[in-house]
Design an enzyme around this catalytic site. Sequence first.
Site, short mmCIF file in Angstrom:
data_model
loop_
_atom_site.label_atom_id
_atom_site.label_comp_id
_atom_site.label_asym_id
_atom_site.label_seq_id
_atom_site.Cartn_x
_atom_site.Cartn_y
_atom_site.Cartn_z
CE LYS A 163 77.31 35.27 12.10
NZ LYS A 163 75.96 35.06 12.62
C1 E4P Z 1 75.72 33.63 15.85
O1 E4P Z 1 76.40 34.31 15.12
C2 E4P Z 1 74.33 33.26 15.56
O2 E4P Z 1 73.67 34.37 15.02
C3 E4P Z 1 73.56 32.87 16.80
O3 E4P Z 1 74.36 32.74 17.93
C4 E4P Z 1 72.59 31.77 16.59
O4 E4P Z 1 71.94 31.49 17.81
P1 E4P Z 1 70.57 30.68 17.93
O5 E4P Z 1 70.88 29.24 17.89
O6 E4P Z 1 70.01 31.10 19.25
O7 E4P Z 1 69.71 31.11 16.76
#
Ligand code: E4P
Length: 221
Positions: free
Chosen positions: A83
Amino acid sequence: MKLFLDTANLEEIRAIKRWGVLSGCTTNPSLLAKEHSDWEVQMKEVCAEVDGPVSLETTEKSAEAIYEEGMKLAGVAPNAVVKVVMTPDGLEAGKRLVEQDVPVNVTLTFSPAQAILAAEIGATYVSPFLGRLDDAGADGMHVLRDICEIFEVQGYQTQVLAASLRHPMHVVEAALSGADVATMPYDVFTLLVKHPLTDLGLEKFDNDWKKLQKELKEGAR
Ligand code: E4P
């Protein structure tokens, strides 16, 4: 649409894996921090537990450092996806990682314009954050629909990974929009299976069946 779990927790992964519907996993620094364990070991264990891609997030800020960190994360396991955050440095590092055949997920994406950039560097996934857009008073689903339409029209190969999903209708709407993947926390995953009519129906079947068994035992039938 593939279903991913947004977690770094092994118990949650094992529980959903048993349902036979888990296609991958996404983690982030906040989720790893929640586990209070050695994050490197945790990353390895998560990758070993999941039969599918697992996104591991870079934390560095300069393109060079993100690239170096990304190469290390790619070596954690064969199913690791790196990522990178949607910043100029993240894009630069992401492009270099793609050139090294490392699968990349461009995260913290909040607009169609940003999603186009992720597709143009050849990322494997782009992650629009629906819930956080909604929290900020915007329309996360509208953004997702636009991204899916653009990718369809342009023939981009980058997969749209709907992220930051907060409830089952987010998942349903993401599927209707044509998202390739939906990643969600354990709580949202468990809500997908629930319906009050299923519970009521099961209770009625159970009661009728027990009544029949009792009558048969008592010779009433
Ligand atoms: C995705 O890769 C993220 O880790 C995640 O969906 C973030 O979600 P949140 O806004 O609930 O922290």
